[in-house]
Enzyme design. Structure first.
Site, PDB file in Angstrom:
ATOM      1  N   ASN A  14      10.907  -4.478   0.384  1.00 22.85           N
ATOM      2  CA  ASN A  14      10.089  -5.388  -0.423  1.00 22.85           C
ATOM      3  C   ASN A  14      10.882  -5.688  -1.697  1.00 22.85           C
ATOM      4  O   ASN A  14      10.947  -4.853  -2.605  1.00 22.85           O
ATOM      5  CB  ASN A  14       8.761  -4.694  -0.739  1.00 22.85           C
ATOM      6  CG  ASN A  14       7.810  -5.580  -1.522  1.00 22.85           C
ATOM      7  OD1 ASN A  14       8.185  -6.664  -1.971  1.00 22.85           O
ATOM      8  ND2 ASN A  14       6.588  -5.119  -1.698  1.00 22.85           N
ATOM      9  N   ARG A  22       9.046  -7.920   3.448  1.00 23.86           N
ATOM     10  CA  ARG A  22       7.777  -8.486   2.969  1.00 23.86           C
ATOM     11  C   ARG A  22       8.046  -9.813   2.266  1.00 23.86           C
ATOM     12  O   ARG A  22       8.879  -9.887   1.361  1.00 23.86           O
ATOM     13  CB  ARG A  22       7.115  -7.517   1.991  1.00 23.86           C
ATOM     14  CG  ARG A  22       5.767  -8.014   1.590  1.00 23.86           C
ATOM     15  CD  ARG A  22       5.394  -7.637   0.192  1.00 23.86           C
ATOM     16  NE  ARG A  22       4.239  -8.415  -0.198  1.00 23.86           N
ATOM     17  CZ  ARG A  22       3.949  -8.714  -1.440  1.00 23.86           C
ATOM     18  NH1 ARG A  22       4.706  -8.306  -2.420  1.00 23.86           N
ATOM     19  NH2 ARG A  22       2.883  -9.428  -1.713  1.00 23.86           N
ATOM     20  N   HIS A  68      -2.147 -11.332  -0.081  1.00 21.15           N
ATOM     21  CA  HIS A  68      -2.549  -9.961   0.281  1.00 21.15           C
ATOM     22  C   HIS A  68      -2.941  -9.860   1.761  1.00 21.15           C
ATOM     23  O   HIS A  68      -3.654  -8.945   2.152  1.00 21.15           O
ATOM     24  CB  HIS A  68      -3.781  -9.482  -0.534  1.00 21.15           C
ATOM     25  CG  HIS A  68      -3.520  -9.187  -1.963  1.00 21.15           C
ATOM     26  ND1 HIS A  68      -4.473  -9.346  -2.927  1.00 21.15           N
ATOM     27  CD2 HIS A  68      -2.422  -8.724  -2.597  1.00 21.15           C
ATOM     28  CE1 HIS A  68      -3.981  -9.011  -4.109  1.00 21.15           C
ATOM     29  NE2 HIS A  68      -2.732  -8.633  -3.932  1.00 21.15           N
ATOM     30  N   HIS A  76      -9.705  -6.198  -1.701  1.00 17.70           N
ATOM     31  CA  HIS A  76      -8.450  -5.596  -2.167  1.00 17.70           C
ATOM     32  C   HIS A  76      -8.466  -5.717  -3.690  1.00 17.70           C
ATOM     33  O   HIS A  76      -8.248  -6.797  -4.240  1.00 17.70           O
ATOM     34  CB  HIS A  76      -7.261  -6.344  -1.548  1.00 17.70           C
ATOM     35  CG  HIS A  76      -5.921  -5.844  -2.016  1.00 17.70           C
ATOM     36  ND1 HIS A  76      -5.007  -5.235  -1.185  1.00 17.70           N
ATOM     37  CD2 HIS A  76      -5.344  -5.863  -3.242  1.00 17.70           C
ATOM     38  CE1 HIS A  76      -3.931  -4.903  -1.874  1.00 17.70           C
ATOM     39  NE2 HIS A  76      -4.114  -5.283  -3.136  1.00 17.70           N
ATOM     40  N   GLY A  95      -6.828  -4.416  -6.965  1.00 19.16           N
ATOM     41  CA  GLY A  95      -5.733  -3.680  -7.608  1.00 19.16           C
ATOM     42  C   GLY A  95      -5.399  -4.366  -8.908  1.00 19.16           C
ATOM     43  O   GLY A  95      -6.293  -4.869  -9.600  1.00 19.16           O
ATOM     44  N   ARG A 137      -4.634 -11.787 -14.779  1.00 24.10           N
ATOM     45  CA  ARG A 137      -4.892 -13.160 -14.303  1.00 24.10           C
ATOM     46  C   ARG A 137      -6.372 -13.487 -14.421  1.00 24.10           C
ATOM     47  O   ARG A 137      -7.224 -12.627 -14.164  1.00 24.10           O
ATOM     48  CB  ARG A 137      -4.481 -13.312 -12.839  1.00 24.10           C
ATOM     49  CG  ARG A 137      -2.999 -13.262 -12.637  1.00 24.10           C
ATOM     50  CD  ARG A 137      -2.656 -13.387 -11.156  1.00 24.10           C
ATOM     51  NE  ARG A 137      -1.641 -12.401 -10.794  1.00 24.10           N
ATOM     52  CZ  ARG A 137      -1.497 -11.885  -9.587  1.00 24.10           C
ATOM     53  NH1 ARG A 137      -2.276 -12.249  -8.596  1.00 24.10           N
ATOM     54  NH2 ARG A 137      -0.558 -11.005  -9.353  1.00 24.10           N
ATOM     55  N   ARG A 195      -8.324   1.587 -15.520  1.00 24.77           N
ATOM     56  CA  ARG A 195      -8.660   2.926 -16.032  1.00 24.77           C
ATOM     57  C   ARG A 195      -8.817   2.904 -17.547  1.00 24.77           C
ATOM     58  O   ARG A 195      -9.771   3.463 -18.082  1.00 24.77           O
ATOM     59  CB  ARG A 195      -7.553   3.931 -15.668  1.00 24.77           C
ATOM     60  CG  ARG A 195      -7.631   4.413 -14.247  1.00 24.77           C
ATOM     61  CD  ARG A 195      -6.400   5.150 -13.850  1.00 24.77           C
ATOM     62  NE  ARG A 195      -5.250   4.227 -13.781  1.00 24.77           N
ATOM     63  CZ  ARG A 195      -4.128   4.469 -13.120  1.00 24.77           C
ATOM     64  NH1 ARG A 195      -3.980   5.607 -12.501  1.00 24.77           N
ATOM     65  NH2 ARG A 195      -3.159   3.593 -13.084  1.00 24.77           N
ATOM     66  N   GLY A 227     -10.151  -0.335  -5.698  1.00 26.68           N
ATOM     67  CA  GLY A 227     -11.051  -0.169  -4.547  1.00 26.68           C
ATOM     68  C   GLY A 227     -11.034   1.235  -3.978  1.00 26.68           C
ATOM     69  O   GLY A 227     -12.074   1.775  -3.582  1.00 26.68           O
ATOM     70  N   GLU A 228      -9.854   1.862  -3.965  1.00 27.45           N
ATOM     71  CA  GLU A 228      -9.746   3.196  -3.365  1.00 27.45           C
ATOM     72  C   GLU A 228     -10.140   4.309  -4.328  1.00 27.45           C
ATOM     73  O   GLU A 228     -10.494   5.407  -3.890  1.00 27.45           O
ATOM     74  CB  GLU A 228      -8.303   3.443  -2.902  1.00 27.45           C
ATOM     75  CG  GLU A 228      -7.878   2.575  -1.732  1.00 27.45           C
ATOM     76  CD  GLU A 228      -6.379   2.645  -1.449  1.00 27.45           C
ATOM     77  OE1 GLU A 228      -5.767   3.696  -1.676  1.00 27.45           O
ATOM     78  OE2 GLU A 228      -5.827   1.619  -1.002  1.00 27.45           O
ATOM     79  N   GLU A 234       0.323  -1.554   3.615  1.00 25.14           N
ATOM     80  CA  GLU A 234       1.018  -2.788   3.974  1.00 25.14           C
ATOM     81  C   GLU A 234       2.375  -2.494   4.622  1.00 25.14           C
ATOM     82  O   GLU A 234       2.780  -3.183   5.553  1.00 25.14           O
ATOM     83  CB  GLU A 234       1.228  -3.648   2.715  1.00 25.14           C
ATOM     84  CG  GLU A 234      -0.077  -4.225   2.194  1.00 25.14           C
ATOM     85  CD  GLU A 234      -0.003  -4.639   0.737  1.00 25.14           C
ATOM     86  OE1 GLU A 234      -0.088  -3.743  -0.127  1.00 25.14           O
ATOM     87  OE2 GLU A 234       0.135  -5.831   0.455  1.00 25.14           O
TER      88      GLU A 234
HETATM   89  P1  ADP Z   1      -0.907  -3.519  -7.512  1.00 22.00           P
HETATM   90  O1  ADP Z   1      -1.733  -4.751  -7.340  1.00 22.00           O
HETATM   91  O2  ADP Z   1       0.086  -3.606  -8.630  1.00 22.00           O
HETATM   92  O3  ADP Z   1      -0.365  -2.933  -6.229  1.00 22.00           O
HETATM   93  P2  ADP Z   1      -2.681  -1.214  -7.489  1.00 22.00           P
HETATM   94  O4  ADP Z   1      -3.264  -1.466  -6.148  1.00 22.00           O
HETATM   95  O5  ADP Z   1      -1.820  -0.010  -7.672  1.00 22.00           O
HETATM   96  O6  ADP Z   1      -1.950  -2.468  -8.085  1.00 22.00           O
HETATM   97  O7  ADP Z   1      -3.908  -1.118  -8.501  1.00 22.00           O
HETATM   98  C1  ADP Z   1      -3.761  -0.949  -9.882  1.00 22.00           C
HETATM   99  C2  ADP Z   1      -5.158  -0.820 -10.477  1.00 22.00           C
HETATM  100  O8  ADP Z   1      -5.803   0.291  -9.855  1.00 22.00           O
HETATM  101  C3  ADP Z   1      -5.154  -0.560 -11.975  1.00 22.00           C
HETATM  102  O9  ADP Z   1      -6.137  -1.383 -12.579  1.00 22.00           O
HETATM  103  C4  ADP Z   1      -5.561   0.891 -12.072  1.00 22.00           C
HETATM  104  O10 ADP Z   1      -6.347   1.120 -13.209  1.00 22.00           O
HETATM  105  C5  ADP Z   1      -6.394   1.101 -10.834  1.00 22.00           C
HETATM  106  N1  ADP Z   1      -6.308   2.517 -10.442  1.00 22.00           N
HETATM  107  C6  ADP Z   1      -5.252   3.143  -9.910  1.00 22.00           C
HETATM  108  N2  ADP Z   1      -5.517   4.473  -9.732  1.00 22.00           N
HETATM  109  C7  ADP Z   1      -6.784   4.669 -10.178  1.00 22.00           C
HETATM  110  C8  ADP Z   1      -7.632   5.802 -10.269  1.00 22.00           C
HETATM  111  N3  ADP Z   1      -7.227   6.999  -9.877  1.00 22.00           N
HETATM  112  N4  ADP Z   1      -8.877   5.602 -10.776  1.00 22.00           N
HETATM  113  C9  ADP Z   1      -9.283   4.400 -11.158  1.00 22.00           C
HETATM  114  N5  ADP Z   1      -8.517   3.281 -11.102  1.00 22.00           N
HETATM  115  C10 ADP Z   1      -7.282   3.412 -10.621  1.00 22.00           C
END
Ligand code: ADP
Length: 396
Positions: free
Chosen positions: A7, A90, A179, A205, A207, A238, A282, A330-331, A383
């Site tokens: 990637n 990717r 995505h 999704h 993030g 964004r 966070r 989400g996770e 992914e």
């Molecule tokens: P990207 O789109 O750059 O791949 P990620 O999927 O890693 O991003 O998501 C980043 C977001 O996920 C950030 O806003 C971060 O605060 C949130 N995040 C990551 N780990 C945690 C966690 N343990 N608890 C809460 N939020 C988290």
């Protein structure tokens, strides 16, 4: 069969080496600061992590360094580069023509070069990464997996914008969606959990970049990101969707060029723009808990937009069987998941708040309330595995 997944970004190159017989990740890492100086971080399960400064004048130097580490007697995991059967790359954008994963020959490369205008940020570095890998590994197949291709079955009425049709014909301005590899992976997992390949599934999704996709029968029918990954829900920096006139109004009111307005909407908006604190959910959550009203507002706006999209996709699909949360927020972020799912019982979405709160971070969890009509699931995305799988299927 061993597959290398690459990637490439403008100054970075992420990689993972998969053993597809066991589905194990043998090694993974990140080359950073390509074209500046160069750092590599290399990890293999069961071995010490390795981090070093290496000169990376270009992507070719980075991929050469990756290969030398993969075959290194101490830090490596394979005896020879010949053990790598194929490379999966990717790509964020496959345009209208590359609408499924494909082996990348000269014609495909030429097409990818012709559409960099649609994808000016990710296209050129991904092409540089591909060219470098082809040069260093000329005897294996290189496969492109495109974030946009999951949306190639969307119907015209879902992807044509209500602007003069000639603009679509002339500039290919339409909804592409992004995505897709992540949504395809988690939607397939959810269908497996439901034991129903025809299921109606909404995947969130969430993030740093976020998108929501509606899938029926394994095919995406709509998605929140559009012509670019700027559309849809508010993200780290964004804005997501807004009245299009806001853009021209900002330009006039602040005396900005199109590029300056674009920068505001791409880099200074979303959670960062509203909270004034951070793009990281966070940090915003901590500030909200401490009573910061703009951080609280940022999270409320995020949840509000996610809910609106879920509702619209339920209407579009005439129902929903599963709601899925994936990616960083989400996770991991149980309070955001709970806030999204609250007061959606009308749609059959009801979660067990205790199970949700205790769901192990970054792992699969069924957080649905017992007896709920809709399954609400947390499914970690993967992914890279999806890219490796497509690469295997096209080359074995
Ligand atoms: P990207 O789109 O750059 O791949 P990620 O999927 O890693 O991003 O998501 C980043 C977001 O996920 C950030 O806003 C971060 O605060 C949130 N995040 C990551 N780990 C945690 C966690 N343990 N608890 C809460 N939020 C988290």
């Amino acid at each position: 069969m061993k597959i290398l997944v690459v990637n490439a970004g403008s100054s970075s190159l992420k990689y993972q080496l998969f053993d597809m017989d066991t589905e194990a990740v043998l090694a993974k890492g990140l080359c950073e600061r390509i074209g500046i100086d160069g750092i590599i971080t290399h990890k293999c399960p069961g071995k010490d992590n390795y981090k070093a400064s290496v000169a990376f004048p270009d992507h070719k130097a980075a991929i050469e360094c990756v290969l030398s580490l993969l075959v290194d007697k101490e830090k490596g995991v394979i005896g020879s580069v010949d053990e790598i059967s194929a490379v999966g790359h990717r790509f964020a954008h496959g345009g209208e023509k590359l609408n499924k994963s494909a082996i990348l020959g000269d014609q495909e490369l030429e097409y990818l070069e012709s559409i960099v205008g649609l994808n000016p940020l990710h296209g050129p570095p991904a092409i540089s990464g591909l060219k470098a890998c082809k040069e260093v590994m000329p005897s294996v197949n290189h496969v492109g997996v495109f974030d946009t291709s999951y949306y190639s079955n969307m119907e015209e009425h879902a992807y044509i914008y209500p602007i003069p049709y000639e603009l679509y014909e002339k500039h290919k301005i339409r909804r592409y969606g992004f995505h897709g590899t992540s949504h395809r992976y988690v939607a397939a997992k959810a269908a497996e959990v439901l034991g129903n390949k025809d299921a109606k599934i909404i995947t969130c999704h969430l993030g740093n970049g976020s998108s929501i996709t509606a899938t029926v029968n394994g095919k995406a029918v709509d998605t929140s990101m559009g012509f670019t990954p700027q559309d849809g829900v508010p993200m780290g920096t964004r804005s997501g969707a807004l009245d299009p006139t806001v853009v021209t109004f900002i330009q006039k009111a602040e005396g900005l060029t199109a590029e300056e307005a674009d920068k505001i909407l791409n880099k200074e908006s979303g959670l960062l723009g509203i909270s004034g604190i951070s793009s990281d959910c966070r940090d915003v959550s901590i500030a909200a808990e401490e009573g910061n009203p703009r951080a609280q507002l940022a999270l409320k706006i995020l949840v509000h937009h996610i809910k609106k999209l879920i509702g619209s996709y339920v209407a579009e699909m005439n129902g929903v069987d599963a709601l899925v949360f994936t990616a960083g927020i989400g996770e991991n972020d149980a309070p955001i998941r709970a806030a999204v799912c609250r007061e959606m019982s009308f749609l059959g979405i009801e979660i067990d708040e205790e199970v949700n709160a205790k769901a192990p971070r970054g792992s699969f969890a069924d957080i649905s309330k017992a007896g709920a009509k809709v399954k609400t699931l947390v499914i970690p995305t993967n992914e890279e595995y999806m890219i490796a799988l497509d690469t295997q299927n096209l080359t074995k």
